[in-house]
Each structure stands twice: as C-alpha cells, then as structure tokens.
Design an enzyme around this catalytic site. Structure first.
Site, PDB file in Angstrom:
ATOM      1  N   ASN A  55       5.451  -8.623 -47.836  1.00 59.00           N
ATOM      2  CA  ASN A  55       4.206  -9.146 -47.241  1.00 59.00           C
ATOM      3  C   ASN A  55       4.336  -9.256 -45.731  1.00 59.00           C
ATOM      4  O   ASN A  55       3.504  -9.881 -45.078  1.00 59.00           O
ATOM      5  CB  ASN A  55       3.917 -10.544 -47.794  1.00 59.00           C
ATOM      6  N   HIS A 141      -4.859 -17.299 -56.662  1.00 58.67           N
ATOM      7  CA  HIS A 141      -3.406 -17.458 -56.736  1.00 58.67           C
ATOM      8  C   HIS A 141      -3.031 -18.684 -57.584  1.00 58.67           C
ATOM      9  O   HIS A 141      -3.754 -19.681 -57.613  1.00 58.67           O
ATOM     10  CB  HIS A 141      -2.888 -17.631 -55.305  1.00 58.67           C
ATOM     11  N   GLU A 190     -10.137 -16.522 -52.599  1.00 59.10           N
ATOM     12  CA  GLU A 190      -9.260 -15.848 -51.638  1.00 59.10           C
ATOM     13  C   GLU A 190     -10.098 -14.863 -50.848  1.00 59.10           C
ATOM     14  O   GLU A 190     -11.070 -14.338 -51.384  1.00 59.10           O
ATOM     15  CB  GLU A 190      -8.161 -15.080 -52.394  1.00 59.10           C
ATOM     16  N   SER A 194      -4.594 -11.119 -53.915  1.00 59.41           N
ATOM     17  CA  SER A 194      -3.200 -10.755 -53.679  1.00 59.41           C
ATOM     18  C   SER A 194      -2.694  -9.621 -54.557  1.00 59.41           C
ATOM     19  O   SER A 194      -1.770  -8.918 -54.167  1.00 59.41           O
ATOM     20  CB  SER A 194      -2.306 -11.975 -53.827  1.00 59.41           C
ATOM     21  N   ASP A 219      -8.539 -19.165 -49.190  1.00 60.94           N
ATOM     22  CA  ASP A 219      -7.119 -18.828 -49.044  1.00 60.94           C
ATOM     23  C   ASP A 219      -7.034 -17.461 -48.353  1.00 60.94           C
ATOM     24  O   ASP A 219      -7.386 -16.440 -48.943  1.00 60.94           O
ATOM     25  CB  ASP A 219      -6.479 -18.811 -50.442  1.00 60.94           C
ATOM     26  N   HIS A 222      -3.440 -13.238 -47.379  1.00 64.15           N
ATOM     27  CA  HIS A 222      -3.229 -11.805 -47.122  1.00 64.15           C
ATOM     28  C   HIS A 222      -4.178 -11.250 -46.075  1.00 64.15           C
ATOM     29  O   HIS A 222      -4.329 -10.030 -45.963  1.00 64.15           O
ATOM     30  CB  HIS A 222      -3.366 -11.011 -48.423  1.00 64.15           C
ATOM     31  N   LYS A 253       3.646 -14.431 -44.349  1.00 63.45           N
ATOM     32  CA  LYS A 253       3.236 -13.051 -44.547  1.00 63.45           C
ATOM     33  C   LYS A 253       3.073 -12.384 -43.175  1.00 63.45           C
ATOM     34  O   LYS A 253       4.079 -12.141 -42.511  1.00 63.45           O
ATOM     35  CB  LYS A 253       2.027 -13.003 -45.476  1.00 63.45           C
TER      36      LYS A 253
HETATM   37  C1  LIG Z   1       1.722 -15.985 -50.959  1.00 63.85           C
HETATM   38  C2  LIG Z   1       0.469 -16.683 -51.341  1.00 63.85           C
HETATM   39  C3  LIG Z   1       0.378 -18.072 -51.346  1.00 63.85           C
HETATM   40  C4  LIG Z   1       1.572 -18.966 -51.182  1.00 63.85           C
HETATM   41  O1  LIG Z   1       2.077 -18.961 -49.909  1.00 63.85           O
HETATM   42  P1  LIG Z   1       3.636 -19.266 -49.715  1.00 63.85           P
HETATM   43  O2  LIG Z   1       3.746 -19.604 -48.289  1.00 63.85           O
HETATM   44  O3  LIG Z   1       4.345 -18.027 -50.102  1.00 63.85           O
HETATM   45  O4  LIG Z   1       3.961 -20.414 -50.620  1.00 63.85           O
HETATM   46  C5  LIG Z   1      -0.849 -18.635 -51.572  1.00 63.85           C
HETATM   47  N1  LIG Z   1      -1.930 -17.891 -51.835  1.00 63.85           N
HETATM   48  C6  LIG Z   1      -1.869 -16.549 -51.884  1.00 63.85           C
HETATM   49  C7  LIG Z   1      -3.094 -15.769 -52.166  1.00 63.85           C
HETATM   50  C8  LIG Z   1      -0.667 -15.918 -51.653  1.00 63.85           C
HETATM   51  O5  LIG Z   1      -0.604 -14.595 -51.740  1.00 63.85           O
END
Ligand SMILES: *Cc1c(COP(=O)(O)O)cnc(C)c1O
Length: 407
Positions: A55, A141, A190, A194, A219, A222, A253
C-alpha cells in the site's frame, strides 16, 4: 531459562481442530518474512520479487525524508513514548503531526491514533451509543464493522454503493425518530474500496445523508495522497470535503509511515480526546512513527508528491492497457488497486504461487477478507515501480492466466 512445555493443552487441541478446517477450506494463512525494506522489489526467502502487493502507493516508506525524520525523532525524543497521550506521552512530534494533518486536510483539527484500525474503533464508539443507528456499505473495512458492533448502535448494512438501499435504510431510521426515539444516524463508507478498488458515489451519498439529517464518516485509507488537487482524497476531488463530518485515514499507506487519523472540527477532536477509548487507553505512538508520518505528509503535499502521484496514475493506466491488450481486461479501474477475479480460493492461491515462483508478487485475496467464491489477485501499483516492472508483471499474469477465469 524458561521451561519449554511439550504438553498439548486442551486449548491447543481445540485450536488444532479449527486450524484443520481452515486448511481444508483452502483458507490457511501464514506470515512471510521479508528481508528487505519496502519497495518495488522485496526479498522473501532469499528470492527477489517484483512487489505488486504493498500500500506504499507513492514509494515513501523508504524515502530519505521519512527515514531521516524518524531517526531524528528517535534521537531527540527517544525510542518509546512513555505513556498514553493524556498522561505524559503527548510529545511534540504528535502535536506537529496533528497540525500538519489538519493543514493538509484543510480541517480545523486532526487527531492521530496508533493505527487506522484504532482510529475507526475510537471514533465510532465515541460518537455512537445504543440509541443510535450506524449504516455501513457492505464492503467497508473490518475496522468499521468491528467498531459498529462495539458501539452498541443498531447496525444496518446497505448493498455496495447502492444508493436506493441506503435511502431505504435512512427512511427507516427517520421513522424511528418520528416514533419519538432518541438517537442519531451515522453513515460509514470508504472513498476507495480496499479490495475492489472502486469509488463510492460520494456526492450522492453526501446529498442523501444531508436530506435525512444523518452524519457521514468517510474512510479515505486508499485515497489520501492520491486524489484531489491537493491530494487530500476523494472528498476533495468531488468537492464535498466540507460536508463530511468525520474524515478518517491511515498514515501507513500513501503517507509511508504508520498510524491513523481522524480529521474534522475542533469539537470532534476534543470529543475524541475525551471519549475515544482506543486513543485514551493506549500508549502514544512512538516519536519516530509520528515524525515519519509528518514527513510523509510534507512530501505528499509538495512537488515531489505531485510528481509521484502523476507517475502512479500513468503506471496504473499502463498496467490496465497492458492487460486489455493481452486479452485479460481487469474490471473497473478507478484507483491504484486492481483486482483480477479468479473466484475459487484454491485456484487464486495456486495462481499467486505460480506468479511468485516466476518472481512476481501479487497476492491472492480470499475469504474472510472478501466473500467466499470471490477470491482474486489484488495488484497494487506504486510510484516506485518502473514501466519495465509493470510490463513484467503483465507478462507474468498473461502467461499464467487460468483457463477460465470467472469475470
Ligand atoms: C488499511 C485500512 C485501514 C486500517 O488502517 P491501518 O492504519 O492499517 O490500521 C482502515 N480502512 C481501510 C479501508 C484500510 O484499507
């Protein structure tokens, strides 16, 4: 020396049985030790692999600015943070990170968590209780689903990106209010999904939640660093950032470090400091992580970030065209996540194994991360890749394409 017990406990016996079932279902997972830094090429078990699994979208995890910032913070502030933020662990690097985050996101405030997972858990449980309703996209997620359950709020799931379904649920929530029940409604989705890499119809979702007096948590794990004029995310790209109450993301990421954040109003941040249990009851992130994340934000915000972002989108396009020209067109490509559907769990894993043997690492993603029978290879591109590396991945994919991939 600690004695080594060879006895098999009752717990071990029980768990062995469960693991047997996991193996039989083709769902066994294990860790792979990586002996190199993150990058376009990584070393696993002595083999150098072209890495299409990370990522680290902008290639910042090993960027000198981030490494130097982490090293300097460790020198100046130590390796550990000593305590939780509210006791004596709220170090200068945490505050600097939060100032940079708020400025980058264009919000009044931002609060950093040790992970994105912890940010979701803290924010959702701090904002909602048992009188409230939480409405999540079917594909959000795991951290948002877990948080929703933990909050005690009534959980409703709408079909993936299905606005009619969302509206139906929001009407039902309105009805609860009309019956005189207390409680508010939070929609969670989101911006870039993801495992499928598709975008949410964000403008419509924002209009809908406003028509129904609901709040929105978005969220952008990505999307931050990759979308919008200032690379703030899809909310910026769609011109709705000011209408999203809770903006969430990760620092692990595109930002190249580790940690999570919530960006929004000052009142929201103050509330989370007082009520977000994953923030309150946890040791503050180490200074090096906070400083690296801040350096990552600065890179993303600057001309280096702009160039990397441009390069990434060029490579995504190149990858897509390569697959289309070879007769294995991917589905909708709207982000740096490109799923290649296989369907069967075992077949997906076998394909990933064959690719790895040929030096290309594109992981198989399967249940429980995605639905049963929806196993896929999930390729992620990075600005750290070269065009030749992308061509190499396409060639390996096409050479090993399963006989009848499920589209
Ligand atoms: C990776 C991810 C998270 C969690 O983030 P981390 O910092 O890895 O705990 C939350 N939501 C989505 C959509 C993700 O891809």
């Amino acid at each position: 020396m600690v004695p080594h017990h060879d006895t098999v406990t009752d717990l071990d016996q029980e768990l062995s049985g469960r693991l047997g079932q996991i193996r039989e279902a083709g769902l066994w997972r294990e860790l792979r030790r990586v002996d190199s830094p993150q990058g376009a090429r990584i070393r696993i078990a002595g083999q150098e692999l072209l890495n299409f699994s990370s990522n680290d979208y902008l290639g910042l995890a090993h960027h000198p600015a981030l490494r130097d910032a982490a090293a300097k913070a460790a020198q100046d502030f130590g390796a550990g943070s000593g305590a939780s933020r509210l006791i004596c662990g709220s170090l200068a690097p945490h505050h600097q990170l939060e100032e940079s985050l708020a400025e980058f996101k264009g919000t009044q405030a931002a609060l950093a968590f040790s992970t994105g997972y912890a940010a979701a858990l803290g924010a959702i449980t701090a904002v909602l209780g048992k009188d409230d309703v939480i409405v999540v996209d079917k594909l959000v997620h795991a951290c948002c689903v877990d948080a929703a359950r933990l909050s005690g709020a009534k959980l409703r799931v709408f079909g993936h990106n299905d606005l009619d379904d969302l509206e139906r649920i929001l009407r039902w929530a309105d009805g609860r209010g009309a019956e005189g029940r207390r409680g508010r409604t939070l929609v969670v989705t989101e911006s870039v999904f993801s495992m499928d890499g598709d975008l949410a119809p964000l403008k419509d979702i924002v209009d809908l939640k406003e028509r129904h007096g609901a709040w929105l948590m978005l969220d952008e794990a990505h999307a931050t660093g990759l979308f919008g004029e200032h690379r703030r995310g899809v909310a910026e790209a769609f011109g709705v950032a000011g209408r999203v109450e809770i903006q969430m993301g990760t620092l692990g990421k595109a930002f190249g470090a580790a940690g999570g954040y919530i960006a929004g109003s000052r009142v929201l941040a103050d509330h989370l400091v007082n009520r977000a249990r994953s923030f309150i009851f946890s040791t503050a992130p180490v200074p090096a992580a906070a400083a690296a994340a801040r350096a990552g934000i600065e890179v993303v915000a600057g001309s280096d970030g702009a160039q990397r972002c441009h390069r990434l989108w060029t490579l995504v396009d190149f990858f897509k065209k390569g697959l289309v020209n070879s007769g294995w067109p991917p589905g909708l490509v709207q982000s740096a996540i490109i799923p290649l559907m296989v369907g069967d769990e075992t077949a997906a894993v076998a394909l990933a194994d064959t690719l790895r043997a040929s030096g290309v690492f594109i992981p198989a993603i399967r249940y429980p991360t995605v639905a049963r029978g929806a196993a896929r290879l999930r390729a992620t591109l990075s600005a750290g890749h070269t065009a030749e590396e992308v061509t190499g991945a396409v060639a390996a994919l096409v050479a090993n394409r399963p006989p009848a991939p499920v589209a």
